[in-house]
Design a protein around this motif. Structure first.
Motif, mmCIF file in Angstrom:
data_model
loop_
_atom_site.group_PDB
_atom_site.id
_atom_site.type_symbol
_atom_site.label_atom_id
_atom_site.label_comp_id
_atom_site.label_asym_id
_atom_site.label_seq_id
_atom_site.Cartn_x
_atom_site.Cartn_y
_atom_site.Cartn_z
ATOM 1 N N LYS A 9 1.402 49.875 -3.956
ATOM 2 C CA LYS A 9 2.531 50.708 -3.522
ATOM 3 C C LYS A 9 3.516 49.878 -2.705
ATOM 4 O O LYS A 9 4.741 50.025 -2.854
ATOM 5 C CB LYS A 9 2.050 51.920 -2.716
ATOM 6 N N CYS A 10 3.012 48.996 -1.856
ATOM 7 C CA CYS A 10 3.893 48.125 -1.066
ATOM 8 C C CYS A 10 4.659 47.163 -1.970
ATOM 9 O O CYS A 10 5.858 46.927 -1.763
ATOM 10 C CB CYS A 10 3.085 47.336 -0.028
ATOM 11 N N ILE A 11 3.977 46.600 -2.961
ATOM 12 C CA ILE A 11 4.649 45.687 -3.890
ATOM 13 C C ILE A 11 5.727 46.435 -4.666
ATOM 14 O O ILE A 11 6.851 45.932 -4.811
ATOM 15 C CB ILE A 11 3.630 45.004 -4.828
ATOM 16 N N GLU A 12 5.419 47.628 -5.130
ATOM 17 C CA GLU A 12 6.428 48.437 -5.829
ATOM 18 C C GLU A 12 7.616 48.714 -4.907
ATOM 19 O O GLU A 12 8.774 48.628 -5.337
ATOM 20 C CB GLU A 12 5.816 49.751 -6.309
ATOM 21 N N TRP A 13 7.342 49.049 -3.662
ATOM 22 C CA TRP A 13 8.394 49.295 -2.663
ATOM 23 C C TRP A 13 9.249 48.037 -2.491
ATOM 24 O O TRP A 13 10.473 48.102 -2.485
ATOM 25 C CB TRP A 13 7.737 49.710 -1.334
ATOM 26 N N GLY A 14 8.578 46.875 -2.367
ATOM 27 C CA GLY A 14 9.295 45.610 -2.191
ATOM 28 C C GLY A 14 10.118 45.222 -3.406
ATOM 29 O O GLY A 14 11.224 44.684 -3.276
ATOM 30 N N GLU A 15 9.605 45.508 -4.578
ATOM 31 C CA GLU A 15 10.356 45.216 -5.805
ATOM 32 C C GLU A 15 11.566 46.139 -5.924
ATOM 33 O O GLU A 15 12.653 45.696 -6.316
ATOM 34 C CB GLU A 15 9.461 45.347 -7.032
ATOM 35 N N ALA A 16 11.410 47.408 -5.591
ATOM 36 C CA ALA A 16 12.516 48.360 -5.686
ATOM 37 C C ALA A 16 13.656 47.986 -4.746
ATOM 38 O O ALA A 16 14.821 48.285 -5.022
ATOM 39 C CB ALA A 16 12.022 49.778 -5.375
ATOM 40 N N SER A 23 13.620 37.476 -1.676
ATOM 41 C CA SER A 23 13.176 36.866 -0.432
ATOM 42 C C SER A 23 12.362 35.622 -0.749
ATOM 43 O O SER A 23 12.206 35.245 -1.909
ATOM 44 C CB SER A 23 12.344 37.863 0.391
ATOM 45 N N THR A 24 11.848 34.997 0.286
ATOM 46 C CA THR A 24 10.954 33.847 0.117
ATOM 47 C C THR A 24 9.712 34.081 0.963
ATOM 48 O O THR A 24 9.721 34.872 1.916
ATOM 49 C CB THR A 24 11.621 32.534 0.580
ATOM 50 N N PHE A 55 -0.085 46.264 13.222
ATOM 51 C CA PHE A 55 -1.096 45.842 12.244
ATOM 52 C C PHE A 55 -0.613 46.150 10.824
ATOM 53 O O PHE A 55 -0.705 45.305 9.927
ATOM 54 C CB PHE A 55 -2.435 46.548 12.479
ATOM 55 N N GLY A 56 -0.108 47.349 10.617
ATOM 56 C CA GLY A 56 0.387 47.732 9.296
ATOM 57 C C GLY A 56 1.549 46.870 8.845
ATOM 58 O O GLY A 56 1.588 46.422 7.687
ATOM 59 N N ASP A 57 2.501 46.626 9.757
ATOM 60 C CA ASP A 57 3.663 45.808 9.405
ATOM 61 C C ASP A 57 3.270 44.373 9.067
ATOM 62 O O ASP A 57 3.839 43.760 8.160
ATOM 63 C CB ASP A 57 4.686 45.818 10.542
ATOM 64 N N ILE A 58 2.281 43.842 9.772
ATOM 65 C CA ILE A 58 1.797 42.489 9.468
ATOM 66 C C ILE A 58 1.232 42.449 8.050
ATOM 67 O O ILE A 58 1.534 41.536 7.278
ATOM 68 C CB ILE A 58 0.735 42.048 10.499
ATOM 69 N N ILE A 59 0.437 43.449 7.705
ATOM 70 C CA ILE A 59 -0.138 43.491 6.363
ATOM 71 C C ILE A 59 0.956 43.580 5.306
ATOM 72 O O ILE A 59 0.908 42.882 4.288
ATOM 73 C CB ILE A 59 -1.143 44.653 6.240
ATOM 74 N N VAL A 60 1.979 44.404 5.553
ATOM 75 C CA VAL A 60 3.072 44.531 4.579
ATOM 76 C C VAL A 60 3.781 43.191 4.394
ATOM 77 O O VAL A 60 4.064 42.794 3.259
ATOM 78 C CB VAL A 60 4.066 45.637 4.990
ATOM 79 N N THR A 61 4.056 42.469 5.477
ATOM 80 C CA THR A 61 4.759 41.180 5.328
ATOM 81 C C THR A 61 3.892 40.171 4.576
ATOM 82 O O THR A 61 4.407 39.376 3.790
ATOM 83 C CB THR A 61 5.198 40.605 6.683
ATOM 84 N N LEU A 62 2.583 40.217 4.793
ATOM 85 C CA LEU A 62 1.691 39.323 4.042
ATOM 86 C C LEU A 62 1.638 39.705 2.572
ATOM 87 O O LEU A 62 1.619 38.832 1.694
ATOM 88 C CB LEU A 62 0.290 39.339 4.657
ATOM 89 N N ILE A 63 1.634 41.003 2.296
ATOM 90 C CA ILE A 63 1.659 41.466 0.901
ATOM 91 C C ILE A 63 2.942 40.996 0.220
ATOM 92 O O ILE A 63 2.913 40.512 -0.921
ATOM 93 C CB ILE A 63 1.513 42.998 0.830
ATOM 94 N N MET A 64 4.075 41.105 0.912
ATOM 95 C CA MET A 64 5.350 40.658 0.331
ATOM 96 C C MET A 64 5.314 39.156 0.057
ATOM 97 O O MET A 64 5.706 38.700 -1.025
ATOM 98 C CB MET A 64 6.526 40.987 1.262
ATOM 99 N N ALA A 65 4.826 38.380 1.017
ATOM 100 C CA ALA A 65 4.762 36.921 0.836
ATOM 101 C C ALA A 65 3.863 36.567 -0.336
ATOM 102 O O ALA A 65 4.207 35.713 -1.165
ATOM 103 C CB ALA A 65 4.274 36.251 2.116
#
Length: 101
Positions: A9-16, A23-24, A55-65
């Motif tokens: 879901k986070c990856i889909e959010w990031g792609e949308a 990003s990089t 904690f949640g935001d850290i996980i999201v940034t790692l998922i995006m990277a």
């Protein structure tokens, strides 16, 4: 729901939002550092709501990277766990880990 579900879901959010495409991993690392600073502040203040948010935001940034790098975080976690699972030792009162053997 599972971790994998929310990761997708986070990856889909990031792609949308074109984060994955534009990003990089280094830019996401910078965001991760900002979120780690927020976590540290929340822990120092004893602010559980801000702690959980960080904690949640850290996980999201790692998922995006990881998505940007086409890397599977579950595979990374599995590899890391397999490296540490048989380690023996203890953490002393000063926060120092002492390995056995």
């Amino acid at each position: 729901m599972s971790y994998r579900y929310y990761e997708m879901k986070c990856i889909e959010w990031g792609e949308a939002r074109k984060i994955v495409q534009n990003s990089t991993a280094l830019a996401q690392l910078k965001k991760t550092r900002e979120e780690v600073d927020e976590l540290e502040e929340a822990l120092l203040l004893g602010d559980k709501k801000a702690r959980d948010d960080a904690f949640g935001d850290i996980i999201v940034t790692l998922i995006m990277a990881a998505a940007i790098e086409d890397t599977d975080l579950v595979v990374c976690l599995e590899k890391a766990y397999n490296e540490i699972k048989d380690r023996k030792g203890w953490l002393d009162a000063d926060g120092i880990f002492h390995k056995e053997g």
